[in-house]
Design an enzyme around this catalytic site. Structure first.
Site, short mmCIF file in Angstrom:
data_model
loop_
_atom_site.label_atom_id
_atom_site.label_comp_id
_atom_site.label_asym_id
_atom_site.label_seq_id
_atom_site.Cartn_x
_atom_site.Cartn_y
_atom_site.Cartn_z
N GLU A 79 0.80 -1.22 0.00
CA GLU A 79 0.00 0.00 0.00
C GLU A 79 0.84 1.28 0.00
OE1 GLU A 79 -2.66 -0.57 3.30
OE2 GLU A 79 -4.14 -1.59 2.05
N GLU A 110 6.76 -22.16 7.49
CA GLU A 110 7.29 -21.29 8.54
C GLU A 110 8.36 -21.97 9.39
OE1 GLU A 110 4.78 -21.37 12.54
OE2 GLU A 110 3.60 -20.56 10.88
#
Length: 271
Positions: A79, A110
Site C-alpha cells: 500500500e 514457517e
C-alpha cells in the site's frame, strides 16, 4: 516461555452465544488493543527513526513473516507505493512459502530457518537495509533464521511480536513487543494480535513516509493517480492547497500527473 497469545480465552461456550453476544464480546476484546499498542510507542519510535535514517541513505525496509503476520507485512508494503508514490522496492513484504502463501497456507513453510535469508538474498539485501520480522508468537523459525542471518551480515534488524521475552525479540536488535494476551478464540492470533500488528505497521510505515517527505501538511501529495477516485481526490487537494477552481485543478493534474508538481507549479506562478 509463557505464550500469553496461546492462553485459554476469557470466554467459554462460544457456540452457545447469540450472534449479538459474539459480536459484543469480540468487540470488547478488540477495544483493549489500542491501549496495549500505546505502551509500545517508545519501541516503535526507535524503529521509525532508525529505518527513516537508513532509507534516507538509500536503504530499504523488508518485512518477513509467516501466515497472518506475513500477509499483514505484504499488505502494508504493497500500500505504500500508491499512497506515497514511492518505488515498489522501498518497502518489501516477504512471506514464508512465497506468494502462493498469501492466499493459501503452505504446510510447514514457517518451520524452515534457512528460507527467509534465501528470500532476502534474491533482493540483494545489504547493510543499508532494515529487516523487520513479524511474528505474533515470537517463535517462528522462518523469522528467527532470517533475523539471525541478517545480524551476521551486519544488517539492522527489528521485530514485531505479541508475546514477552520471545526468541524473535531476543534475536532482533530493535524489538517491538505488543503483549495482546489471550484471544477470543483460544490461540487465534489473526484476531487481537493481528489487529495490533496492523495498527503498528500503519504507524511505522506512515511515520517513515512522513519523515521522508512524502506528505505535505496532511495530504498525500505523492499518491499514484490510478483511478478516477484518486484523480478526484488529487484535484481536491490541489484546490484546497492553492485556491484554484475544479477546472484548473483537473487541467494541471492532467498536465503534470502529480499532485505535488501541480501545487508547485501554481505556487511558482503566484511567486
Amino acid at each position: 516461555m509463557d505464550y500469553t497469545t496461546e492462553k485459554e480465552s476469557n470466554y467459554n461456550d462460544l457456540e452457545k452465544m447469540s450472534v449479538k453476544e459474539l459480536l459484543t464480546n469480540i468487540n470488547r476484546e478488540d477495544q483493549t488493543v489500542p491501549a496495549i499498542v500505546e505502551k509500545s510507542i517508545p519501541q516503535i519510535e526507535t524503529v521509525v527513526n532508525i529505518t527513516a535514517a537508513k532509507m534516507e541513505e538509500g536503504g530499504r525496509l523488508f518485512y518477513i513473516g509467516a501466515g497472518t503476520s506475513g500477509r499483514l507485512g505484504i499488505l502494508d508494503a504493497s500500500e505504500c507505493p500508491p499512497t506515497f508514490g514511492v518505488p515498489f522496492d522501498w518497502i518489501v513484504g516477504l512471506i514464508a512459502g512465497g506468494d502462493h502463501a498469501i492466499r493459501k497456507a503452505v504446510e510447514f513453510a514457517e518451520d524452515d530457518k534457512e528460507q527467509a535469508w534465501k528470500d532476502l538474498s534474491e533482493h540483494r539485501i545489504n547493510s543499508n537495509d532494515v529487516v523487520l520480522g513479524i511474528a505474533a508468537s515470537g517463535s517462528t523459525p522462518y523469522v528467527i533464521g532470517g533475523l539471525e542471518a541478517a545480524n551476521k551480515a551486519g544488517i539492522t534488524t527489528a521485530c514485531l511480536v505479541c508475546n514477552a521475552n520471545t526468541p524473535v525479540a531476543k534475536v532482533a536488535k530493535f524489538p517491538i513487543e505488543v503483549i495482546t494476551g489471550p484471544e477470543f478464540v483460544t490461540g487465534s492470533t489473526r484476531m487481537k494480535a493481528g489487529t495490533a500488528q496492523k495498527l503498528v505497521l500503519n504507524m511505522l510505515s506512515t511515520s517513515i513516509m512522513i519523515k521522508l517527505g512524502r506528505v505535505k501538511g496532511n495530504k498525500m501529495v505523492d499518491m499514484q493517480l490510478t483511478n478516477n477516485k484518486l484523480f478526484n481526490r488529487g484535484a481536491r487537494i490541489i484546490m484546497q492547497e492553492t485556491g484554484v477552481n475544479q477546472e484548473k485543478a483537473n487541467q494541471l493534474l492532467e498536465e503534470y500527473g502529480s499532485v505535488r508538481k501541480a501545487i508547485e507549479k501554481i505556487q511558482d506562478i503566484k511567486a
